[in-house]
Motif scaffolding. Structure first.
Motif, PDB file in Angstrom:
ATOM      1  N   TYR A 175      66.622  51.451  58.806  1.00  0.00           N
ATOM      2  CA  TYR A 175      66.817  51.188  60.227  1.00  0.00           C
ATOM      3  C   TYR A 175      68.268  50.795  60.445  1.00  0.00           C
ATOM      4  N   LEU A 201      64.348  47.320  55.919  1.00  0.00           N
ATOM      5  CA  LEU A 201      63.571  46.167  56.348  1.00  0.00           C
ATOM      6  C   LEU A 201      62.281  46.106  55.552  1.00  0.00           C
ATOM      7  N   VAL A 240      59.154  51.553  59.502  1.00  0.00           N
ATOM      8  CA  VAL A 240      59.102  50.152  59.909  1.00  0.00           C
ATOM      9  C   VAL A 240      59.194  50.055  61.430  1.00  0.00           C
ATOM     10  N   HIS A 241      58.742  48.934  61.959  1.00  0.00           N
ATOM     11  CA  HIS A 241      58.820  48.651  63.391  1.00  0.00           C
ATOM     12  C   HIS A 241      59.611  47.350  63.563  1.00  0.00           C
ATOM     13  N   PRO A 242      60.920  47.433  63.719  1.00  0.00           N
ATOM     14  CA  PRO A 242      61.722  46.208  63.831  1.00  0.00           C
ATOM     15  C   PRO A 242      61.371  45.393  65.075  1.00  0.00           C
ATOM     16  N   ARG A 248      61.761  52.596  55.258  1.00  0.00           N
ATOM     17  CA  ARG A 248      62.219  51.260  55.633  1.00  0.00           C
ATOM     18  C   ARG A 248      63.626  51.245  56.235  1.00  0.00           C
ATOM     19  N   ASP A 295      58.714  43.978  54.048  1.00  0.00           N
ATOM     20  CA  ASP A 295      57.539  43.377  54.678  1.00  0.00           C
ATOM     21  C   ASP A 295      57.566  41.859  54.680  1.00  0.00           C
ATOM     22  N   THR A 324      65.241  53.658  64.327  1.00  0.00           N
ATOM     23  CA  THR A 324      64.637  54.150  63.095  1.00  0.00           C
ATOM     24  C   THR A 324      64.521  55.657  63.210  1.00  0.00           C
ATOM     25  N   ASN A 350      59.663  42.910  60.246  1.00  0.00           N
ATOM     26  CA  ASN A 350      58.928  44.161  60.295  1.00  0.00           C
ATOM     27  C   ASN A 350      57.624  43.905  61.034  1.00  0.00           C
TER      28      ASN A 350
END
Length: 145
Positions: A133, A42, A73-75, A131, A44, A66, A116
């Motif tokens: 996930y 994922l 990353v924070h989906p 990145r 930016d 993740t 993200n």
């Protein structure tokens, strides 16, 4: 010749089952299948878009995961129906900083947009951000009784 005659019937069948043609979505939309995890990265700048089809009403769970690292990353996810109407969104209901969406949905085609939630923001880039996930779709179709 046989492929040419068969293709219109496939489109008609797809429309009958889902209410929408798969061709309505751009080529970069990724199809999610139940119990078949999607693995990817994922970025930016550009969200990733997925779709899935329910042949009948069902309870669905969409969940990201993740690696258990601080610098990843924070989906964040937003679920839409095929007409583009937003159904729900989530960013941290899953384990760690992952999304988890659980809903009862009617038969049809649905779109999931994943962004993200923690973009880089550095002029020098963020080479150490993991990145990777995955997304898992689980569909619990109602029982007969």
């Amino acid at each position: 010749m046989a492929k040419t005659l068969l293709r219109p019937w496939l489109c008609v069948l797809a429309l009958c089952w889902t209410g929408h043609l798969f061709a309505d979505f751009p080529e970069d939309f990724i199809r999610l299948e139940t119990q078949q995890p999607y693995f990817g990265q994922l970025g930016d700048d550009e969200p990733q878009r997925f779709y899935f089809v329910l042949e009948q009403a069902a309870q669905i769970t969409l969940e990201s995961s993740t690696l258990a690292r601080i610098n990843n990353v924070h989906p964040e996810a937003t679920l839409f129906n095929a007409d583009g109407r937003r159904i729900t969104s989530d960013r941290m209901s899953g384990q760690g900083r992952n999304f988890r969406i659980q809903r009862h949905l009617e038969a049809g085609t649905y779109v999931l947009r994943v962004d993200n939630g923690r973009p880089c923001g550095s002029l020098y880039g963020c080479p150490n951000v993991n990145r990777d996930y995955q997304i898992l779709l689980d569909i619990q179709e109602p029982g007969r009784f």
